[in-house]
Write a protein that holds these residues in place. Structure first.
Motif, PDB file in Angstrom:
ATOM      1  N   LYS A   1       5.332 -15.366  -1.480  1.00  0.00           N
ATOM      2  CA  LYS A   1       6.628 -15.776  -0.936  1.00  0.00           C
ATOM      3  C   LYS A   1       7.718 -15.312  -1.887  1.00  0.00           C
ATOM      4  O   LYS A   1       7.441 -14.654  -2.881  1.00  0.00           O
ATOM      5  CB  LYS A   1       6.683 -17.286  -0.721  1.00  0.00           C
ATOM      6  N   ARG A   2       8.960 -15.654  -1.574  1.00  0.00           N
ATOM      7  CA  ARG A   2      10.099 -15.332  -2.427  1.00  0.00           C
ATOM      8  C   ARG A   2      10.684 -16.626  -2.977  1.00  0.00           C
ATOM      9  O   ARG A   2      10.692 -17.653  -2.307  1.00  0.00           O
ATOM     10  CB  ARG A   2      11.154 -14.560  -1.653  1.00  0.00           C
ATOM     11  N   SER A   3      11.205 -16.537  -4.193  1.00  0.00           N
ATOM     12  CA  SER A   3      11.836 -17.710  -4.818  1.00  0.00           C
ATOM     13  C   SER A   3      13.230 -17.910  -4.230  1.00  0.00           C
ATOM     14  O   SER A   3      13.731 -17.055  -3.476  1.00  0.00           O
ATOM     15  CB  SER A   3      11.928 -17.509  -6.333  1.00  0.00           C
ATOM     16  N   ASP A   4      13.860 -19.007  -4.604  1.00  0.00           N
ATOM     17  CA  ASP A   4      15.226 -19.274  -4.155  1.00  0.00           C
ATOM     18  C   ASP A   4      16.189 -18.184  -4.623  1.00  0.00           C
ATOM     19  O   ASP A   4      17.196 -17.912  -3.977  1.00  0.00           O
ATOM     20  CB  ASP A   4      15.697 -20.639  -4.669  1.00  0.00           C
ATOM     21  N   THR A   5      15.855 -17.561  -5.752  1.00  0.00           N
ATOM     22  CA  THR A   5      16.697 -16.477  -6.283  1.00  0.00           C
ATOM     23  C   THR A   5      16.189 -15.103  -5.854  1.00  0.00           C
ATOM     24  O   THR A   5      16.544 -14.091  -6.451  1.00  0.00           O
ATOM     25  CB  THR A   5      16.779 -16.577  -7.813  1.00  0.00           C
ATOM     26  N   ASN A   6      15.322 -15.069  -4.842  1.00  0.00           N
ATOM     27  CA  ASN A   6      14.799 -13.862  -4.200  1.00  0.00           C
ATOM     28  C   ASN A   6      13.801 -13.061  -5.047  1.00  0.00           C
ATOM     29  O   ASN A   6      13.568 -11.889  -4.788  1.00  0.00           O
ATOM     30  CB  ASN A   6      15.944 -12.964  -3.708  1.00  0.00           C
ATOM     31  N   TYR A   7      13.200 -13.691  -6.069  1.00  0.00           N
ATOM     32  CA  TYR A   7      12.125 -13.025  -6.805  1.00  0.00           C
ATOM     33  C   TYR A   7      10.858 -13.058  -5.957  1.00  0.00           C
ATOM     34  O   TYR A   7      10.577 -14.049  -5.287  1.00  0.00           O
ATOM     35  CB  TYR A   7      11.825 -13.747  -8.129  1.00  0.00           C
ATOM     36  N   ARG A   8      10.099 -11.970  -6.020  1.00  0.00           N
ATOM     37  CA  ARG A   8       8.793 -11.976  -5.359  1.00  0.00           C
ATOM     38  C   ARG A   8       7.844 -12.826  -6.194  1.00  0.00           C
ATOM     39  O   ARG A   8       7.789 -12.689  -7.408  1.00  0.00           O
ATOM     40  CB  ARG A   8       8.240 -10.556  -5.235  1.00  0.00           C
ATOM     41  N   LEU A   9       7.090 -13.667  -5.536  1.00  0.00           N
ATOM     42  CA  LEU A   9       6.129 -14.541  -6.210  1.00  0.00           C
ATOM     43  C   LEU A   9       4.726 -14.230  -5.702  1.00  0.00           C
ATOM     44  O   LEU A   9       4.498 -14.141  -4.494  1.00  0.00           O
ATOM     45  CB  LEU A   9       6.478 -16.009  -5.961  1.00  0.00           C
ATOM     46  N   TYR A  10       3.802 -14.070  -6.642  1.00  0.00           N
ATOM     47  CA  TYR A  10       2.433 -13.679  -6.319  1.00  0.00           C
ATOM     48  C   TYR A  10       1.460 -14.792  -6.699  1.00  0.00           C
ATOM     49  O   TYR A  10       1.642 -15.488  -7.687  1.00  0.00           O
ATOM     50  CB  TYR A  10       2.070 -12.399  -7.073  1.00  0.00           C
ATOM     51  N   SER A  11       0.383 -14.919  -5.932  1.00  0.00           N
ATOM     52  CA  SER A  11      -0.606 -15.982  -6.133  1.00  0.00           C
ATOM     53  C   SER A  11      -1.786 -15.502  -6.977  1.00  0.00           C
ATOM     54  O   SER A  11      -1.915 -14.322  -7.292  1.00  0.00           O
ATOM     55  CB  SER A  11      -1.121 -16.447  -4.770  1.00  0.00           C
ATOM     56  N   ASP A  12      -2.677 -16.451  -7.290  1.00  0.00           N
ATOM     57  CA  ASP A  12      -3.917 -16.115  -8.001  1.00  0.00           C
ATOM     58  C   ASP A  12      -4.775 -15.166  -7.165  1.00  0.00           C
ATOM     59  O   ASP A  12      -5.473 -14.314  -7.699  1.00  0.00           O
ATOM     60  CB  ASP A  12      -4.716 -17.386  -8.320  1.00  0.00           C
ATOM     61  N   GLU A  13      -4.722 -15.338  -5.848  1.00  0.00           N
ATOM     62  CA  GLU A  13      -5.479 -14.439  -4.968  1.00  0.00           C
ATOM     63  C   GLU A  13      -4.988 -13.001  -5.124  1.00  0.00           C
ATOM     64  O   GLU A  13      -5.779 -12.059  -5.141  1.00  0.00           O
ATOM     65  CB  GLU A  13      -5.352 -14.887  -3.514  1.00  0.00           C
ATOM     66  N   THR A  14      -3.673 -12.840  -5.267  1.00  0.00           N
ATOM     67  CA  THR A  14      -3.116 -11.503  -5.480  1.00  0.00           C
ATOM     68  C   THR A  14      -3.579 -10.948  -6.818  1.00  0.00           C
ATOM     69  O   THR A  14      -3.886  -9.763  -6.932  1.00  0.00           O
ATOM     70  CB  THR A  14      -1.572 -11.536  -5.421  1.00  0.00           C
ATOM     71  N   LEU A  15      -3.645 -11.807  -7.831  1.00  0.00           N
ATOM     72  CA  LEU A  15      -4.132 -11.381  -9.141  1.00  0.00           C
ATOM     73  C   LEU A  15      -5.573 -10.893  -9.035  1.00  0.00           C
ATOM     74  O   LEU A  15      -5.921  -9.828  -9.571  1.00  0.00           O
ATOM     75  CB  LEU A  15      -4.021 -12.530 -10.149  1.00  0.00           C
ATOM     76  N   THR A  16      -6.401 -11.628  -8.320  1.00  0.00           N
ATOM     77  CA  THR A  16      -7.793 -11.218  -8.113  1.00  0.00           C
ATOM     78  C   THR A  16      -7.856  -9.878  -7.384  1.00  0.00           C
ATOM     79  O   THR A  16      -8.622  -8.985  -7.750  1.00  0.00           O
ATOM     80  CB  THR A  16      -8.550 -12.292  -7.298  1.00  0.00           C
TER      81      THR A  16
ATOM     82  N   ASP B   1       4.852  -2.794  -7.956  1.00  0.00           N
ATOM     83  CA  ASP B   1       5.807  -2.356  -6.925  1.00  0.00           C
ATOM     84  C   ASP B   1       5.166  -1.313  -6.011  1.00  0.00           C
ATOM     85  O   ASP B   1       5.298  -1.367  -4.790  1.00  0.00           O
ATOM     86  CB  ASP B   1       7.069  -1.759  -7.558  1.00  0.00           C
ATOM     87  N   TYR B   2       4.468  -0.363  -6.617  1.00  0.00           N
ATOM     88  CA  TYR B   2       3.832   0.717  -5.852  1.00  0.00           C
ATOM     89  C   TYR B   2       2.751   0.164  -4.925  1.00  0.00           C
ATOM     90  O   TYR B   2       2.688   0.506  -3.742  1.00  0.00           O
ATOM     91  CB  TYR B   2       3.256   1.747  -6.823  1.00  0.00           C
ATOM     92  N   TYR B   3       1.907  -0.715  -5.441  1.00  0.00           N
ATOM     93  CA  TYR B   3       0.843  -1.304  -4.622  1.00  0.00           C
ATOM     94  C   TYR B   3       1.426  -2.151  -3.494  1.00  0.00           C
ATOM     95  O   TYR B   3       0.869  -2.199  -2.401  1.00  0.00           O
ATOM     96  CB  TYR B   3      -0.093  -2.154  -5.468  1.00  0.00           C
ATOM     97  N   THR B   4       2.536  -2.813  -3.770  1.00  0.00           N
ATOM     98  CA  THR B   4       3.201  -3.608  -2.735  1.00  0.00           C
ATOM     99  C   THR B   4       3.733  -2.686  -1.644  1.00  0.00           C
ATOM    100  O   THR B   4       3.566  -2.962  -0.453  1.00  0.00           O
ATOM    101  CB  THR B   4       4.343  -4.454  -3.349  1.00  0.00           C
ATOM    102  N   LYS B   5       4.330  -1.577  -2.062  1.00  0.00           N
ATOM    103  CA  LYS B   5       4.855  -0.596  -1.108  1.00  0.00           C
ATOM    104  C   LYS B   5       3.742  -0.030  -0.222  1.00  0.00           C
ATOM    105  O   LYS B   5       3.933   0.211   0.969  1.00  0.00           O
ATOM    106  CB  LYS B   5       5.555   0.537  -1.877  1.00  0.00           C
ATOM    107  N   LEU B   6       2.549   0.154  -0.801  1.00  0.00           N
ATOM    108  CA  LEU B   6       1.396   0.680  -0.057  1.00  0.00           C
ATOM    109  C   LEU B   6       0.665  -0.404   0.735  1.00  0.00           C
ATOM    110  O   LEU B   6      -0.341  -0.133   1.385  1.00  0.00           O
ATOM    111  CB  LEU B   6       0.401   1.338  -1.012  1.00  0.00           C
TER     112      LEU B   6
END
Length: 146
Positions: A36-51, A24-29
């Motif tokens: 993207k966001r899911s149909d239920t508004n969850y934030r979804l992160y990719s493998d690139e974000t994991l890297t 959350d903090y890194y996203t804020k920064l």
């Protein structure tokens, strides 16, 4: 083309071995951002974000500030869309920055060297340094010899 795996924040946190609050903090920064966001508004992160998240944690462990990390990640994003080249250049850049920090720490010791010791040190460092610079120039596609 297959779909890329996307992770909810809890899954990403577990894979990267950090807390959800850290994400959350890194996203804020703006160090990372959800794909993207899911149909239920969850934030979804990719493998690139994991890297990217693993890169941030690695740099934090090497004592980089969040401002330095953000600047480095911005450069990383500009280099190339090719993941292999980008990862290699980022790794080299991190290593060079660490070497520069270490060189600054060695500065006072180097200044106390005798002239013949300084000459020997210069001989030892010059050839590998020049080879590294030439390799980086070629890797970046700016070959001065063509």
């Amino acid at each position: 083309m297959g779909k890329e795996k996307l992770y909810k924040i809890g899954e990403l946190a577990k894979l990267a071995d950090v807390s959800s609050r850290t994400i959350d903090y890194y996203t804020k920064l703006n160090l990372i951002e959800p794909e993207k966001r899911s149909d239920t508004n969850y934030r979804l992160y990719s493998d690139e974000t994991l890297t990217r998240l693993k890169r941030i944690e690695s740099m934090k462990n090497e004592k980089y500030t969040l401002e330095e990390i953000k600047a480095n990640l911005q450069q990383w994003s500009k280099v190339s869309p090719d993941d292999t080249v980008r990862d290699k250049l980022t790794s080299i850049q991190l290593h060079l920055e660490q070497l520069m920090k270490e060189a600054k720490e060695l500065g006072p010791i180097i200044q106390q060297l005798k002239p013949n010791q300084m000459k020997k040190l210069s001989r030892i460092l010059t050839q590998p340094t020049a080879a590294c610079i030439e390799a980086l120039i070629v890797l970046l596609g700016k070959n001065p010899f063509s």
